[in-house]
Design a protein around this motif. Sequence first.
Motif, PDB file in Angstrom:
ATOM      1  N   LYS A   1       0.835  -1.217   0.000  1.00 55.52           N
ATOM      2  CA  LYS A   1       0.000   0.000   0.000  1.00 55.52           C
ATOM      3  C   LYS A   1       0.864   1.259   0.000  1.00 55.52           C
ATOM      4  N   ILE A   2       1.957   1.232   0.739  1.00 55.06           N
ATOM      5  CA  ILE A   2       2.861   2.396   0.759  1.00 55.06           C
ATOM      6  C   ILE A   2       3.465   2.594  -0.628  1.00 55.06           C
ATOM      7  N   ALA A   3       3.870   1.509  -1.269  1.00 53.84           N
ATOM      8  CA  ALA A   3       4.470   1.594  -2.607  1.00 53.84           C
ATOM      9  C   ALA A   3       3.472   2.103  -3.643  1.00 53.84           C
ATOM     10  N   GLU A   4       2.198   1.761  -3.481  1.00 58.91           N
ATOM     11  CA  GLU A   4       1.152   2.192  -4.413  1.00 58.91           C
ATOM     12  C   GLU A   4       0.815   3.672  -4.260  1.00 58.91           C
TER      13      GLU A   4
ATOM     14  N   LEU B   1      -1.069   8.702   5.363  1.00 54.99           N
ATOM     15  CA  LEU B   1      -1.220   8.752   6.808  1.00 54.99           C
ATOM     16  C   LEU B   1      -1.433   7.359   7.393  1.00 54.99           C
ATOM     17  N   LEU B   2      -0.986   7.190   8.616  1.00 53.64           N
ATOM     18  CA  LEU B   2      -1.156   5.925   9.320  1.00 53.64           C
ATOM     19  C   LEU B   2      -2.627   5.526   9.365  1.00 53.64           C
ATOM     20  N   THR B   3      -3.492   6.457   9.693  1.00 54.97           N
ATOM     21  CA  THR B   3      -4.919   6.136   9.795  1.00 54.97           C
ATOM     22  C   THR B   3      -5.492   5.720   8.441  1.00 54.97           C
ATOM     23  N   ASP B   4      -4.992   6.332   7.361  1.00 52.88           N
ATOM     24  CA  ASP B   4      -5.443   5.949   6.022  1.00 52.88           C
ATOM     25  C   ASP B   4      -4.977   4.530   5.682  1.00 52.88           C
ATOM     26  N   LEU B   5      -3.726   4.222   6.017  1.00 53.00           N
ATOM     27  CA  LEU B   5      -3.209   2.868   5.789  1.00 53.00           C
ATOM     28  C   LEU B   5      -4.041   1.841   6.557  1.00 53.00           C
ATOM     29  N   ALA B   6      -4.311   2.147   7.810  1.00 51.68           N
ATOM     30  CA  ALA B   6      -5.088   1.233   8.645  1.00 51.68           C
ATOM     31  C   ALA B   6      -6.465   0.986   8.036  1.00 51.68           C
ATOM     32  N   GLN B   7      -7.109   2.031   7.546  1.00 53.15           N
ATOM     33  CA  GLN B   7      -8.433   1.885   6.933  1.00 53.15           C
ATOM     34  C   GLN B   7      -8.359   1.093   5.636  1.00 53.15           C
ATOM     35  N   MET B   8      -7.355   1.377   4.806  1.00 49.47           N
ATOM     36  CA  MET B   8      -7.216   0.668   3.529  1.00 49.47           C
ATOM     37  C   MET B   8      -7.046  -0.830   3.732  1.00 49.47           C
ATOM     38  N   LEU B   9      -6.325  -1.196   4.785  1.00 54.64           N
ATOM     39  CA  LEU B   9      -6.000  -2.599   5.032  1.00 54.64           C
ATOM     40  C   LEU B   9      -6.934  -3.262   6.030  1.00 54.64           C
TER      41      LEU B   9
END
Length: 69
Positions: A34-37, A43-51
């Motif tokens: 997800k970070i690479a994309e 944001l951390l909260t966005d990553l958490a929601q995406m995953l």
Amino acid sequence: MNLKNKARPGRPVGSNKTTGQVQSLSRGLSLLEKIAEAKAGVLLTDLAQMLDFPASTTHRLLNTLEAQG
């Protein structure tokens, strides 16, 4: 008492047995994907929601990845 078939607290019976995967490694790799994309910072909260991970788990995974370089 037969302890062989008893589940340990906090672990669902049969979790990851059929796939043979290590959950933390799978989560860490998903996080890196997800970070690479991301076109820019994320944001951390966005990553958490995406995953669909708890924010605290996402934070611990990011800290571990950072510590490993």
